[in-house]
Design a protein around this motif. Structure first.
Motif, PDB file in Angstrom:
ATOM      1  N   GLY A 174       0.804  -1.206   0.000  1.00 19.30           N
ATOM      2  CA  GLY A 174       0.000   0.000   0.000  1.00 19.30           C
ATOM      3  C   GLY A 174       0.843   1.265   0.000  1.00 19.30           C
ATOM      4  O   GLY A 174       2.062   1.239   0.160  1.00 19.30           O
ATOM      5  N   ALA A 175       0.163   2.404  -0.161  1.00 17.98           N
ATOM      6  CA  ALA A 175       0.846   3.686  -0.271  1.00 17.98           C
ATOM      7  C   ALA A 175       1.662   4.000   0.979  1.00 17.98           C
ATOM      8  O   ALA A 175       2.780   4.529   0.898  1.00 17.98           O
ATOM      9  CB  ALA A 175      -0.168   4.791  -0.537  1.00 17.98           C
ATOM     10  N   ALA A 176       1.120   3.685   2.149  1.00 17.39           N
ATOM     11  CA  ALA A 176       1.827   3.988   3.395  1.00 17.39           C
ATOM     12  C   ALA A 176       3.119   3.181   3.488  1.00 17.39           C
ATOM     13  O   ALA A 176       4.172   3.717   3.883  1.00 17.39           O
ATOM     14  CB  ALA A 176       0.929   3.700   4.594  1.00 17.39           C
ATOM     15  N   ASP A 177       3.064   1.911   3.118  1.00 14.28           N
ATOM     16  CA  ASP A 177       4.265   1.069   3.158  1.00 14.28           C
ATOM     17  C   ASP A 177       5.298   1.542   2.145  1.00 14.28           C
ATOM     18  O   ASP A 177       6.507   1.552   2.421  1.00 14.28           O
ATOM     19  CB  ASP A 177       3.898  -0.386   2.892  1.00 14.28           C
ATOM     20  N   ARG A 178       4.830   1.950   0.979  1.00 14.24           N
ATOM     21  CA  ARG A 178       5.766   2.447  -0.035  1.00 14.24           C
ATOM     22  C   ARG A 178       6.422   3.750   0.418  1.00 14.24           C
ATOM     23  O   ARG A 178       7.604   3.978   0.164  1.00 14.24           O
ATOM     24  CB  ARG A 178       5.042   2.647  -1.374  1.00 14.24           C
ATOM     25  N   ALA A 179       5.660   4.576   1.100  1.00 16.05           N
ATOM     26  CA  ALA A 179       6.222   5.844   1.583  1.00 16.05           C
ATOM     27  C   ALA A 179       7.345   5.601   2.581  1.00 16.05           C
ATOM     28  O   ALA A 179       8.352   6.331   2.602  1.00 16.05           O
ATOM     29  CB  ALA A 179       5.119   6.699   2.211  1.00 16.05           C
ATOM     30  N   VAL A 180       7.210   4.586   3.403  1.00 15.15           N
ATOM     31  CA  VAL A 180       8.262   4.246   4.366  1.00 15.15           C
ATOM     32  C   VAL A 180       9.535   3.825   3.627  1.00 15.15           C
ATOM     33  O   VAL A 180      10.645   4.267   3.959  1.00 15.15           O
ATOM     34  CB  VAL A 180       7.798   3.125   5.321  1.00 15.15           C
ATOM     35  N   VAL A 181       9.368   2.975   2.615  1.00 12.69           N
ATOM     36  CA  VAL A 181      10.524   2.518   1.838  1.00 12.69           C
ATOM     37  C   VAL A 181      11.188   3.694   1.124  1.00 12.69           C
ATOM     38  O   VAL A 181      12.428   3.827   1.127  1.00 12.69           O
ATOM     39  CB  VAL A 181      10.098   1.445   0.824  1.00 12.69           C
TER      40      VAL A 181
END
Length: 361
Positions: free
Chosen positions: A30-37
């Motif tokens: 999801g977008a939140a997980d991608r933002a962390v990466v």
């Protein structure tokens, strides 16, 4: 290079190459997980210029078959390997020991003669893969495939996987730099990509060991991003901001990633292409075996690289340059010993590192 090598305590306390799981991009997170990466990539690119990635999804069997055929080729007698040499301007085929000096790609004329100890075999993207484009056949040259069982198939499979990982990384880069998701696509749809397989241990008698051993001289990578598979053997060293060299080896299952000069240009040095070298260890007078394979994702040869608007700040440190001009000058330095006229800032970084190293002795 006179910069000092860090002690174990200094290396453990102050220098790390972070491990980043990119599964959020390879598994449809999801977008939140991608933002962390993306934030982790931004931090590593800004502070170290190197990172390790897991979650890349290259099957282990692909790597095993690839490294097996690589071993088979390098085990050939030197005279057989030399049959696959190409002219210096053609970045393909076999490069024997002491035929290159990576430090000369920086434009540092005093860096030394052609004395890098490694041997290599290169394959890359061919012009015939893009029949609708008029691409220069020296840069997009036909590959030279050795007569080694399964070599072409295994290397081609790994090449495709490394290329996929490189494109995943540029997608992450776009997010990290607040760019449109497809920003890099137009710069890499016929990217000048090369896979270089390296070997640092040769049979006794194949080459004379004289003076200080240089496995691969200090250099920065040339293009956008490098995807590196490497043995977990000491040898690769990365230069930190204080002029200290640090040993770096990949964690289990990880690929080492570093940024190239074109990314430093694009980001106005918000992200850095970090100086690194290889100093293979010698045990009882014998060079310990070390192998690596670097996939260089360099961009379209006709693409012009200019500082990103979001990174200009008070002004750009670099003039616009085409990928072809930049890569051509780099290769002329490393493979043909010609001074690089476009590497003034890179050369200055080498000189600063040397001065810092002298000050710490």
């Amino acid at each position: 290079m006179v910069a000092m090598t860090a002690t174990v305590d200094e290396s453990v306390d102050s220098f790390r190459v972070p491990i980043i799981d990119i599964s959020a991009y390879t598994d449809g997170g999801g977008a939140a997980d991608r933002a962390v990466v993306a934030a982790q990539i931004d931090d590593a690119a800004s502070s170290v210029g190197f990172m390790q990635i897991v979650g890349h999804q290259i099957p282990s069997v692909v790597i095993e078959e690839f490294t097996a055929v690589m071993d088979d080729f390098f085990a050939l007698p030197l005279e057989e390997k030399n049959a696959y040499r190409t002219p210096p301007e053609i970045n393909r085929g076999y490069a024997p020991p002491k035929s290159e000096s990576l430090s000369l790609s920086l434009g540092v004329e005093s860096a030394g003669r052609m004395n890098d100890f490694f041997e290599a075999f290169n394959v890359g993207v061919e012009a015939t893969q893009y029949p609708g484009l008029e691409l220069p056949t020296d840069h997009y040259a036909d590959n030279t495939w050795p007569a080694v069982s399964h070599f072409q198939a295994a290397v081609s499979t790994y090449f495709a996987e490394a290329r996929r990982v490189a494109h995943v990384l540029t997608r992450i880069f776009a997010d990290a730099l607040d760019l449109p998701p497809d920003f890099f696509d137009g710069y890499t749809d016929h990217s000048l990509d090369v896979l270089r397989m390296n070997n640092y241990a040769l049979r006794p008698g194949e080459i004379e060991l004289d003076g200080e051993l240089t496995g691969m001289g200090e250099h920065t990578d040339y293009g956008i991003v490098t995807v590196l598979w490497a043995d977990q053997v000491r040898g690769l060293q990365v230069l930190d901001h204080n002029g200290l060299w640090h040993d770096v080896a990949p964690a289990d299952g990880a690929l080492l990633i570093n940024l190239g000069d074109l990314m430093a240009r694009w980001t106005n040095e918000r992200w850095m292409s970090t100086l690194h070298r290889v100093k293979p260890p010698i045990v009882d007078g014998t060079i310990e075996r070390r192998r690596s394979a670097a996939y260089f994702h360099d961009g379209n040869i006709d693409a012009t690289i200019s500082t990103l608007p979001s990174c200009v700040g008070a002004g750009s440190r670099y003039s616009p340059i085409t990928v072809g001009e930049h890569i051509g000058a780099k290769l002329a330095g490393s493979r043909a010993g010609q001074a690089n006229p476009y590497a003034k800032r890179e050369a200055a970084r080498v000189q600063r590192a040397m001065q810092r190293g002298l000050g710490q002795q």
